[in-house]
Scaffold this motif. Structure first.
Motif, PDB file in Angstrom:
ATOM      1  N   SER A  17    -131.639  24.256  39.496  1.00 20.40           N
ATOM      2  CA  SER A  17    -131.025  23.746  41.320  1.00 20.40           C
ATOM      3  C   SER A  17    -129.646  22.527  41.191  1.00 20.40           C
ATOM      4  N   GLU A  18    -129.914  21.577  39.347  1.00 22.80           N
ATOM      5  CA  GLU A  18    -129.062  20.340  39.887  1.00 22.80           C
ATOM      6  C   GLU A  18    -128.650  20.019  38.579  1.00 22.80           C
ATOM      7  N   LEU A  19    -127.416  19.583  38.175  1.00 25.21           N
ATOM      8  CA  LEU A  19    -127.013  19.731  36.951  1.00 25.21           C
ATOM      9  C   LEU A  19    -127.731  18.338  36.695  1.00 25.21           C
ATOM     10  N   VAL A  41    -136.330  26.245  36.538  1.00 30.27           N
ATOM     11  CA  VAL A  41    -136.913  25.412  36.933  1.00 30.27           C
ATOM     12  C   VAL A  41    -137.420  24.409  35.499  1.00 30.27           C
TER      13      VAL A  41
END
Lengths: 234, 219
Positions: free
Chosen positions: A93-95, A67
């Motif tokens: 969780s995201e780029l 995270v």
């Protein structure tokens, strides 16, 4: 308050454990895994409670998913170039986005040579739950300071986040045992990615396999394994 | 509600192993007697735009039966597990991301839903997801003579008049979810809840011991 937390340092705590203020609240800093909830402190991850002087507490857990957190250095994989930003996969969780101006010596005229698929060692300057994470490859003085695009060769692999933190700790015993075997280059990102380059592919693979296997070993077991391998490798 | 002395809280042997799969972010297997469930957790990961929730994580639960395709019964269990997990997880800490929990039934010998809940809790803990409290599942069966059997086997469930499963939280030992089958009186329900709350203490102690064992090498 601080006393009841201090008694538990080094012990395993589970989510749902609560420490409540008995007397006047004191100042203390809650790290990962601890949450301040009104008058009490709630544990929200399983792991070992750690303490740093004077009043910093956190939970040391063995998770695998990263995270993003502000200021952490990670190894990312460039997955797309769009306009003036690169999209970088850091395992979150995201780029994350990385501006082409955030490299040492980069100007609008002088673009850095970054291709899709390259590895970058970079630092988060924006990382919170509500915004897209943003990376830079320079420090606040505009120097690369060890960050930037990786050269050719080397081997990238993933280990658990707990092991990465143990590798990066000052005077890490694992690193000290490893470097006795043969010379190699190692880059450790806090997102669980480790890059190793040695004089031969075989040696790089030995380092990768040793790191993966020594995660759940005691110091004696690890030293015995390293000794056995270095006898075979030389 | 006081628990009558004659109802002995006997749970079958438990067993648990965390972090046994290499691909998922968290995994656990939970064994209760001959019932056994394997759980894997992925997340927080990227979410499909259609399932995105702007202020919290999307949780998806899948239960795979031992043989055949998942049917209505699995869907009902999935919903029970999902709602319990959503109550325990602090999902607002990972908005716009997806959490997926896959439960594979290895063997069903009664108390399957409680075994699924226990495996789910251990796997979520292993993945390091933020949780406000832990939860556990306890199944009670009432046999034709009116005795309460905790953690029944498949044969005991078949012979019983009613089967109830409760999810109990670790903070205040309150009921988070209940799933019941068969007929029973209000008094019996209250008694089953009290028995489950007592049994949950044993399970939470087991959780603590098994996590402590896992971290013993890095203490």
């Amino acid at each position: 308050m601080a006393d009841c937390l201090k008694d538990k340092v080094g012990e395993v705590l589970l989510p749902g454990d609560v420490f409540s203020f008995e007397s006047k609240p004191e100042k203390l800093i809650c790290g990962p895994g601890l949450r301040r909830n009104g008058d009490e402190i709630l544990v929200c991850k399983s792991g070992i409670l750690r303490h740093k002087q004077p009043n910093m507490y956190w939970i040391d857990s063995q998770q695998r998913r990263y995270v993003p957190a502000k200021g952490e250095s990670v190894i990312g994989i460039v997955t797309a170039k769009s306009g003036d930003v690169f999209k970088v996969d850091v395992g979150g969780s995201e780029l994350a986005s990385l501006s082409y101006l955030a490299f040492e010596g980069a100007t609008k005229r002088n673009r850095p040579n970054v291709q899709v698929g390259d590895l970058v060692y970079s630092q988060f300057i924006i990382a919170n739950k509500d915004m897209e994470p943003e990376l830079v490859c320079i420090d606040s003085c505009g120097r690369a300071n060890g960050m930037g695009v990786f050269g050719a060769g080397g081997l990238l692999f993933k280990v658990s986040l707990g092991l990465v933190r143990r590798l990066l700790a000052p005077q890490s015993e694992i690193v000290r045992d490893l470097e006795k075997m043969f010379p190699f280059e190692m880059v450790v990102g806090l997102n669980g990615r480790v890059w190793v380059k040695a004089s031969s592919t075989q040696r790089a693979l030995i380092v990768a396999n040793l790191l993966e296997s020594c995660e759940n070993m005691t110091a004696q077991q690890r030293q015995a394994l390293f000794r056995r391998v270095s006898d075979g490798a030389s | 509600m006081e628990v009558e002395e004659q109802s002995i809280i006997a749970l079958r042997e438990f067993g648990c192993e965390q972090n046994l799969l290499s691909r998922p972010d968290g995994s656990a297997s939970f064994v209760q007697g001959d019932s056994s469930v394997l759980a894997g957790v992925y997340g927080p990961a990227e979410v499909k735009v259609s399932k995105e929730i702007y202020d919290r994580a999307t949780l998806e639960v899948v239960i795979q039966p031992k043989v055949g395709l998942p049917g209505v019964r699995e869907r009902a269990r999935e919903q029970c597990v999902r709602e319990t997990c959503e109550a325990a997880l602090l999902s607002f800490l990972h908005p716009r991301s997806s959490l997926s929990l896959v439960l594979q039934v290895i063997h069903d010998d009664g108390s399957l839903l409680s075994c699924c809940l226990n495996a789910a809790c251990m796997a979520l803990m292993d993945a390091g997801l933020p949780m406000g409290c832990l939860f556990c599942g306890v199944t009670c069966a009432i046999d034709p003579e009116g005795r309460i059997i905790t953690d029944p086997t498949a044969q005991q469930e078949k012979n019983s008049r009613a089967v109830m499963t409760f999810a109990i939280d670790s903070a205040q030992h309150r009921v988070m979810m209940s799933s019941t089958k068969g007929s029973f009186s209000v008094n019996e329900l209250q008694q089953c809840i009290a028995v489950s709350q007592r049994a949950s203490e044993k399970i939470f102690q087991f959780y603590r011991d098994s996590v402590r064992r896992r971290y013993s090498k890095t203490l």
